[in-house]
Design an enzyme around this catalytic site. Structure first.
Site, PDB file in Angstrom:
ATOM      1  N   LYS A 149       0.831  -1.197   0.000  1.00 49.91           N
ATOM      2  CA  LYS A 149       0.000   0.000   0.000  1.00 49.91           C
ATOM      3  C   LYS A 149       0.873   1.257   0.000  1.00 49.91           C
ATOM      4  CE  LYS A 149      -3.974   1.819   2.649  1.00 49.91           C
ATOM      5  NZ  LYS A 149      -4.792   1.569   3.857  1.00 49.91           N
ATOM      6  N   ILE A 197      -6.309   8.820   3.286  1.00 52.50           N
ATOM      7  CA  ILE A 197      -6.410   7.399   3.657  1.00 52.50           C
ATOM      8  C   ILE A 197      -7.665   7.163   4.508  1.00 52.50           C
ATOM      9  CG2 ILE A 197      -4.958   5.403   4.118  1.00 52.50           C
ATOM     10  CD1 ILE A 197      -2.611   7.144   4.645  1.00 52.50           C
ATOM     11  N   SER A 222      -9.648   1.996   2.644  1.00 55.98           N
ATOM     12  CA  SER A 222      -8.599   2.735   1.974  1.00 55.98           C
ATOM     13  C   SER A 222      -7.646   1.849   1.176  1.00 55.98           C
ATOM     14  CB  SER A 222      -7.815   3.564   2.991  1.00 55.98           C
ATOM     15  OG  SER A 222      -7.099   2.723   3.901  1.00 55.98           O
ATOM     16  N   ILE A 243      -8.690   1.266   9.990  1.00 50.74           N
ATOM     17  CA  ILE A 243      -9.130   2.055  11.135  1.00 50.74           C
ATOM     18  C   ILE A 243     -10.641   2.298  11.091  1.00 50.74           C
ATOM     19  CG2 ILE A 243      -8.798   4.359  10.112  1.00 50.74           C
ATOM     20  CD1 ILE A 243      -7.540   5.224  12.821  1.00 50.74           C
ATOM     21  N   GLY A 244     -11.274   1.804  10.013  1.00 51.88           N
ATOM     22  CA  GLY A 244     -12.721   1.947   9.901  1.00 51.88           C
ATOM     23  C   GLY A 244     -13.329   0.928   8.944  1.00 51.88           C
ATOM     24  N   GLY A 245     -12.453   0.074   8.413  1.00 51.63           N
ATOM     25  CA  GLY A 245     -12.899  -0.916   7.426  1.00 51.63           C
ATOM     26  C   GLY A 245     -11.952  -0.991   6.250  1.00 51.63           C
ATOM     27  N   SER A 246     -10.768  -0.422   6.372  1.00 50.89           N
ATOM     28  CA  SER A 246      -9.876  -0.233   5.228  1.00 50.89           C
ATOM     29  C   SER A 246      -9.223  -1.499   4.705  1.00 50.89           C
ATOM     30  CB  SER A 246      -8.796   0.803   5.562  1.00 50.89           C
ATOM     31  OG  SER A 246      -9.362   2.081   5.650  1.00 50.89           O
TER      32      SER A 246
END
Length: 558
Positions: A149, A197, A222, A243-246
């Protein structure tokens, strides 16, 4: 005759910045284009056909040899490592195959940011020479290509935090990258990520990454560049952050595996040059994205075998038993049909119903106890996390974006709009946020315990992959970042079909739920794969993998 430039499909352009910024951006894109050999350019007639599902084009376009197709399609990371170690394949042949396929995938999905085939082939040749000379490999990933990434510092390459102003050249590897390199991995490309991101869609100054199964849908974010590349079989194993679904969102959108561990399980050490204020309240995790369950195991075990906690004392040195973990004699599985906040779109509901039917089959009666499960106050969690991501009111992020003339993209403005009015928080304000978070976590654990389950299976997202610029509601993934529970997303046989409709007795659970239905009716999601998510309690990552082993046959997990 003037040679045509590299064609990269972009059905929906990203907004333009200032002329000065666009000039700098064009120079970056030229550098990427110049790194891709002309013999890897797809024929123009492929683009002239305006394909929607581009997932099979690499194997049918004529640029890959039969051996290269076999290498990229018939192996996972485990079997590639074995084939190279036993000299059935050379590291050079494997690197060449994945480089070519990645270059093809980029033209169809805009998944790459950097491409360095020459470095990859040089490293692969050194590995082949080492094996020939010493009769052994240098590590468990000897010769296995790994995609990276964009934001992950890798020696000799560039990285950024999702804004043009943050681009730097790195002299050293981040800790996890170094462990992979020492294990014999071959790095060959870096992949696209969103601005800041912080979107569930990968759109940045590099362009918009497309879903291989339907280019009018998002590849997720992301870590969307990774997900698209792996789904296109231009990578066998990649690295995501979440951090939220990345990790889970793009993996689900593209129909592959993704593992978000509990925070401080795998090392994030050195992964960002500057601290992210969100981590005052919500911690980021790092994990694998791949095509098989055992590749998640390979990645996790080899990182933990390197004892990264000796270098980063924040890490929890929990021994890894993974897929061999013993689980309760009768696994208690909670099935999430909806989270009480947003009812999923039709194909996701079909996938959940399929999974419930599979694990409820009488032949598994001695293995599983299946019950319905509703997460505690999902609406409240979404409201809280949207504020807690931005304790600075997003002031730092906005400055990093706009200082070069880069435009603020729509989903950037969307995700910080709830926190923006409050501006920069004081230390006391952040402390109150943390208490609010911890109070929620305790209430969530209490509700989990009262429902008496070991793991839960449910949606990864409110629908299949979203239409571009509409990935608004990450509630099914961000919930588990907020409580810091581990999660794996896994493929199902379900795909989105044309003409699917909501049930006649549908009643919206919220305004957001009503909006999700509207988005379904306005879009075309045909062909999008459906993943589901399985979660376990915090620090129960081993038990999560043990549950996957038990569920392998019932859920048809490769």
């Amino acid at each position: 005759m003037v040679a045509r430039p590299l064609t990269v499909i972009q059905p929906k352009a990203i907004p333009l910045g200032t002329p000065e910024f666009e000039e700098k951006r064009a120079a970056l894109l030229r550098t990427l284009e110049e790194s891709i050999p002309r013999e890897y350019y797809l024929p123009q007639e492929i683009f002239d056909k305006n394909p929607v599902d581009v997932s099979t084009i690499p194997s049918t376009c004529g640029l890959l040899s039969p051996e290269e197709i076999q290498i990229t399609e018939q192996y996972d990371a485990v079997s590639l490592a074995e084939a190279i170690a036993t000299r059935k394949l050379t590291a050079v042949a494997v690197a060449k195959a994945f480089c070519k396929r990645a270059a093809i995938a980029h033209q169809l999905t805009c998944c790459l940011t950097q491409f360095f085939e020459e470095k990859a082939l040089q490293k692969a040749a050194e590995l082949d020479e080492y094996l020939e000379k010493n009769g052994k490999t240098i590590g468990p990933l000897h010769g296995v290509p790994i995609s990276i990434k964009e934001h992950m510092p890798t020696a000799g390459l560039y990285s950024s935090a999702g804004e043009y102003s943050t681009i730097v050249k790195d002299d050293e590897d981040a800790l996890l990258i170094r462990i992979l390199r020492e294990a014999g991995a071959v790095f060959y490309c870096k992949t696209n990520q969103p601005q800041a991101i912080m979107h569930l869609e990968t759109d940045s100054y590099w362009g918009r990454t497309l879903n291989p199964h339907n280019i009018h849908l998002s590849a997720g974010g992301s870590t969307g560049g990774e997900a698209a590349l792996i789904a296109m079989k231009g990578s066998v194993l990649g690295i995501g952050t979440d951090i939220g679904g990345s990790i889970r969102g793009p993996s689900a959108f593209c129909g592959i595996y993704g593992f978000k561990p509990t925070s401080y399980t795998l090392p994030m050490t050195g992964m960002l040059h500057n601290p992210f204020p969100a981590e005052l309240n919500v911690l980021c995790s790092i994990g694998p994205m791949c095509r098989t369950m055992r590749d998640m195991e390979l990645f996790t075990s080899l990182i933990l075998d390197a004892k990264p906690y000796l270098e980063d004392p924040r890490l929890i040195p929990i021994p890894w038993t993974g897929l061999k973990t013993e689980v309760p004699k009768k696994l208690k599985i909670g099935i999430i049909s909806n989270d009480g906040f947003i009812d999923p779109q039709p194909p996701v509901k079909r996938a959940v119903a399929w999974a419930k039917k599979q694990v409820s089959d009488p032949k598994y009666a001695d293995l599983f106890e299946v019950k319905d499960f509703t997460p505690y106050d999902a609406a409240g969690a979404w409201s809280k996390i949207r504020r807690m991501y931005w304790p600075d009111g997003a002031e730092g992020m906005k400055e990093a974006i706009t200082c070069t003339g880069e435009p603020i993209l729509p989903l950037s403005a969307w995700i910080w709009k709830d926190a923006e009015p409050a501006g920069m928080q004081t230390a006391t304000g952040v402390s109150h946020m943390r208490k609010e978070r911890d109070d929620y976590r305790i209430a969530f654990a209490k509700a989990w315990n009262e429902q008496d389950v070991d793991v839960v299976i449910g949606p990864c997202f409110v629908g299949p992959a979203s239409a571009h610029d509409t990935a608004f509601y990450w509630t099914y993934t961000s919930l588990y970042n907020f409580v810091d529970y581990p999660g794996v997303v896994f493929p199902t046989p379900i795909k989105s079909e044309a003409g699917e409709q909501y049930a006649s007795d549908y009643k919206p659970l919220s305004d957001e739920c009503k909006h999700v239905k509207q988005l379904w009716e306005e879009g075309n999601f045909e062909g999008a794969p459906i993943d589901l998510q399985i979660n376990a309690r915090k620090y129960h990552d081993n038990q999560l993998f043990g549950a996957l082993t038990l569920l392998k046959d019932a859920l048809q997990l490769p």
